[in-house]
Design an enzyme around this catalytic site. Structure first.
Site, mmCIF file in Angstrom:
data_model
loop_
_atom_site.group_PDB
_atom_site.id
_atom_site.type_symbol
_atom_site.label_atom_id
_atom_site.label_comp_id
_atom_site.label_asym_id
_atom_site.label_seq_id
_atom_site.Cartn_x
_atom_site.Cartn_y
_atom_site.Cartn_z
ATOM 1 C CG ASN A 1 -5.650 5.795 -3.682
ATOM 2 O OD1 ASN A 1 -5.916 4.448 -3.163
ATOM 3 N ND2 ASN A 1 -4.985 6.681 -2.807
ATOM 4 C CD GLU B 1 -0.770 1.881 -0.861
ATOM 5 O OE1 GLU B 1 -2.057 2.264 -0.940
ATOM 6 O OE2 GLU B 1 -0.275 0.751 -0.344
ATOM 7 N NE ARG C 1 -8.593 -2.053 -3.673
ATOM 8 C CZ ARG C 1 -7.619 -2.411 -4.317
ATOM 9 N NH1 ARG C 1 -6.875 -2.506 -4.425
ATOM 10 N NH2 ARG C 1 -7.366 -2.900 -5.592
#
Length: 145
Positions: free
Chosen positions: A49, A45, A103
């Site tokens: 990002n 994650e 997303r």
């Protein structure tokens, strides 16, 4: 104490490399399969990002630093991308700055849930650093009790 640092291009193919490198680095702490999965998910994650939000498809570098000490894994993932304009809003579950894409807006929430500690430092135009830790063994039991 043990430490490592990796620097790699912000490309989606490097996400798996990063997650596996951190998982391998954590092995001396004797993590369970669930703990390894948690770490790998949180690192994925954080790296995603950087790629999707920090650089938004532009060239850039991601720095991944890890340290183990006293039964704890410390992980730092940073970029020199565009930074986060409104950090409080970005930390809100289900918020995404890219609503037109698929997303979920749960990246920060997942990192926070799967790790023992979590923080984000970001400055517009400078980049973002995510700091996380995960306790193992006796340290995890002491923190839970």
């Amino acid at each position: 104490m043990n430490e490592m640092q990796l620097k790699f291009l912000a490309r989606s193919e490097n996400e798996e490399f990063a997650r596996n490198a951190v998982a391998a680095f954590a092995l001396p702490l004797n993590p369970s399969l669930v703990e390894i999965s948690d770490i790998k998910t949180a690192v994925s994650e954080a790296v995603t990002n950087c790629i999707v939000h920090g650089y938004a498809g532009a060239e850039g570098w991601i720095t991944l630093s890890c340290r183990t000490e006293d039964g704890c894994l410390y992980v730092e993932v940073s970029d020199n991308g565009k930074g986060i304009a409104n950090l409080e809003q970005a930390l809100t579950p289900f918020y995404t700055s890219l609503p037109g894409e698929e997303r979920s807006g749960m990246g920060f929430t997942i990192m926070q849930t799967f790790m023992t500690s979590f923080s984000v430092d970001s400055k517009e135009g400078t980049g973002t650093t995510v700091k996380m830790s995960k306790d193992f063994g006796a340290k995890a039991e002491a923190d839970a009790g």
